[in-house]
Write a protein that holds these residues in place. Structure first.
Motif, short mmCIF file in Angstrom:
data_model
loop_
_atom_site.label_atom_id
_atom_site.label_comp_id
_atom_site.label_asym_id
_atom_site.label_seq_id
_atom_site.Cartn_x
_atom_site.Cartn_y
_atom_site.Cartn_z
N THR A 191 0.85 -1.21 0.00
CA THR A 191 0.00 0.00 0.00
C THR A 191 0.88 1.25 0.00
O THR A 191 0.61 2.22 -0.72
CB THR A 191 -0.89 0.00 1.27
OG1 THR A 191 -1.43 -1.29 1.43
CG2 THR A 191 -1.98 1.02 1.20
N ASP B 152 -2.72 5.87 12.39
CA ASP B 152 -4.13 6.08 12.71
C ASP B 152 -4.70 5.00 13.63
O ASP B 152 -5.76 5.17 14.19
CB ASP B 152 -4.95 6.09 11.41
CG ASP B 152 -4.71 4.84 10.57
OD1 ASP B 152 -3.54 4.49 10.35
OD2 ASP B 152 -5.69 4.19 10.15
N GLU B 153 -3.98 3.89 13.79
CA GLU B 153 -4.52 2.80 14.60
C GLU B 153 -3.95 2.77 16.00
O GLU B 153 -4.15 1.79 16.73
CB GLU B 153 -4.26 1.46 13.91
CG GLU B 153 -5.13 1.24 12.70
CD GLU B 153 -5.11 -0.18 12.20
OE1 GLU B 153 -4.98 -1.10 13.03
OE2 GLU B 153 -5.20 -0.37 10.98
N1 LIG Z 1 -5.04 1.70 9.19
C1 LIG Z 1 -4.06 1.58 8.31
N2 LIG Z 1 -4.01 0.50 7.51
C2 LIG Z 1 -3.01 0.40 6.62
C3 LIG Z 1 -1.98 1.38 6.51
N3 LIG Z 1 -1.12 0.97 5.55
C4 LIG Z 1 -1.60 -0.20 5.09
N4 LIG Z 1 -2.73 -0.55 5.71
C5 LIG Z 1 -3.55 -1.75 5.56
O1 LIG Z 1 -2.84 -2.86 6.03
C6 LIG Z 1 -3.19 -4.03 5.30
C7 LIG Z 1 -1.92 -4.70 4.77
O2 LIG Z 1 -1.34 -3.82 3.82
P1 LIG Z 1 -0.32 -4.34 2.71
O3 LIG Z 1 0.11 -3.15 1.94
O4 LIG Z 1 -0.89 -5.49 1.95
O5 LIG Z 1 0.84 -4.85 3.67
P2 LIG Z 1 2.18 -5.61 3.23
O6 LIG Z 1 3.22 -5.19 4.18
O7 LIG Z 1 2.44 -5.41 1.80
O8 LIG Z 1 1.75 -7.12 3.53
P3 LIG Z 1 2.55 -8.45 3.04
O9 LIG Z 1 2.93 -8.23 1.62
O10 LIG Z 1 1.52 -9.52 3.20
O11 LIG Z 1 3.67 -8.64 3.97
C8 LIG Z 1 -4.15 -3.56 4.21
O12 LIG Z 1 -5.46 -3.79 4.64
C9 LIG Z 1 -3.86 -2.07 4.10
O13 LIG Z 1 -4.97 -1.35 3.61
C10 LIG Z 1 -2.05 2.52 7.39
O14 LIG Z 1 -1.20 3.41 7.41
N5 LIG Z 1 -3.09 2.56 8.26
#
Ligand SMILES: Nc1nc2c(ncn2[C@@H]2O[C@H](COP(=O)(O)OP(=O)(O)OP(=O)(O)O)[C@@H](O)[C@H]2O)c(=O)[nH]1
Ligand SMILES: [Mg+2]
Length: 404
Positions: free
Chosen positions: A223, A353-354
């Motif tokens: 993300t 935000d969490e």
């Molecule tokens: N509340 C919140 N959620 C977030 C934030 N950044 C990412 N997310 C959420 O966290 C979840 C995981 O996000 P990803 O971007 O898939 O995380 P990742 O690190 O790539 O995960 P893996 O590839 O599985 O290791 C998703 O539901 C996102 O929308 C943030 O800053 N705040």
């Protein structure tokens, strides 16, 4: 309980002030000689610092703080130790028995006794530490206690909150007065910003052509990459490409591909380091390549060295460690330490935000010399991300003086 600190020429002067401020039930918790004022460490005047306290209405009588709890604690533990020593166990502590081929019943008894002695010693260390902490609190002014509690709740390492209190006391001494709550907060902000400023204002390097993103599972790497692609395209006018090596998770490639399509950014998928040259060639027109990696359990050193081996590139490159603020502070520290050993210097924190607990950022930045680039604060791509700024971060950490 109300605690107040006085800086006076002599004790009688403090006594009348204490009577006036705190009433006849006030007790003096501590007195010590201090030096104030002066110029470059010279011509400092001798003064006396007096800490006094009075129980407020809610507390019962007879529950006034103990002035010096540590000697009593020590005495009790010392007594236990001496009793144990008289029973012969002390000899076991002083001269541990040499290992015998076949342990006898008395060897086993000695071993058990040694274990008990060590337990008591640990207990004594813990109690001494606890009583030191309590007596330290008794010597602090009320706003300083409130500050220490706020920083404790924020999970800021004690090392930094102690240093901050020390710096505040020096500042009070130079000012020759006790700060009120607003002054303690303002001065803390000034000091904390000064500490963290050298690490702030970091950004994605303008020289790097390849930027790798690494971090534990689900912290928001993919993300964040999408958010940064938008930032770099719109604000920096850079021509962005994506590479992903996350082929572990079934939907991982599709997730980045969706963002790539929306943002109109080309995407290459690599299954091993051998595929990288081909991917770089396919993206040769792009001046910035953001590379996504699979989230792993990076408490394991093996996983860290595995991902590091994938990040070799002949292009100018850098690696950003992504950590979620919803993670446990101790786990984040282990991961930061593992990656900082490989020379990784940049960090990006997500999920601001969490949570309402922000101390981990300061702990990691100061301990491992990491440069935070951004704070991500939500799921919206591309909006929920900001550059890290020392001032706004310290505001979050300290909160509002009046509400603490
Ligand atoms: N509340 C919140 N959620 C977030 C934030 N950044 C990412 N997310 C959420 O966290 C979840 C995981 O996000 P990803 O971007 O898939 O995380 P990742 O690190 O790539 O995960 P893996 O590839 O599985 O290791 C998703 O539901 C996102 O929308 C943030 O800053 N705040
Ligand atoms: Mg991902």
């Amino acid at each position: 309980m109300r605690v107040k600190r006085y800086v006076v020429n002599a004790l009688p002067e403090a006594v009348s002030m204490i009577r006036m401020d705190l009433g006849k039930d006030a007790v003096i918790l501590d007195t010590k000689e201090i030096k104030v004022g002066g110029f470059m460490g010279m011509f400092r005047k001798k003064r006396m610092e007096v800490i006094a306290a009075v129980e407020t209405g809610a507390s019962k009588q007879g529950e006034l703080p103990q002035r010096k709890p540590s000697p009593e604690v020590n005495a009790v533990v010392e007594q236990i130790l001496q009793t144990a020593q008289r029973s012969g166990a002390a000899a076991a502590v002083m001269e541990p028995p040499q290992p015998q081929p076949e342990p006898t019943i008395s060897d086993k008894r000695m071993e058990r006794e040694q274990f008990i002695i060590n337990e008591i010693r640990d207990l004594r260390e813990y109690m001494v530490k606890l009583s030191r902490h309590q007596s330290e609190l008794h010597t602090l002014s009320e706003p300083m206690i409130a500050l220490k509690e706020r920083l404790f709740e924020q999970e800021l390492d004690e090392e930094w909150s102690d240093k901050l209190i020390e710096a505040l006391r020096e500042s009070e001494q130079s000012a020759e007065r006790v700060y009120d709550r607003t002054e303690v907060w303002n001065e803390s902000k000034r000091i904390l910003v000064e500490w963290i400023r050298p690490y702030s204002n970091a950004e994605i390097s303008r020289e790097a052509r390849v930027v790798h993103f690494v971090g534990p599972t689900g912290v928001g790497k993919t993300t964040t990459i999408a958010k940064l692609a938008a930032e770099q395209t719109i604000k920096r006018g850079r021509n962005v490409g994506f590479i992903t090596s996350d082929t572990y998770r079934i939907a991982a490639v599709d997730q980045l591909r969706t963002y790539a399509n929306i943002l109109n950014v080309p995407l290459e998928v690599v299954f091993s380091p051998m595929d990288l040259p081909k991917a770089y060639k396919a993206l040769s027109e792009r001046d910035l390549i953001l590379m996504d990696t699979a989230g792993r359990n990076f408490r394991s050193e093996l996983h860290v060295s595995e991902v590091i081996s994938l990040l070799q590139s002949s292009e100018p490159n850098e690696t950003v460690l992504v950590l979620s603020l919803t993670g446990k502070t101790t786990d984040m520290a282990i991961i930061a330490e593992r990656f900082s050993k490989f020379g990784i210097q940049k960090v990006l924190f997500t999920k601001l935000d969490e949570t309402t607990v922000y101390g981990a950022i300061m702990n990691l930045v100061l301990k491992y010399g990491l440069y935070p680039t951004h704070l991500a604060s939500g799921q919206n791509v591309p909006d929920d991300i900001e550059r890290f700024k020392a001032g706004s971060y310290v505001d979050l950490l300290l909160g509002d003086a009046e509400h603490e």
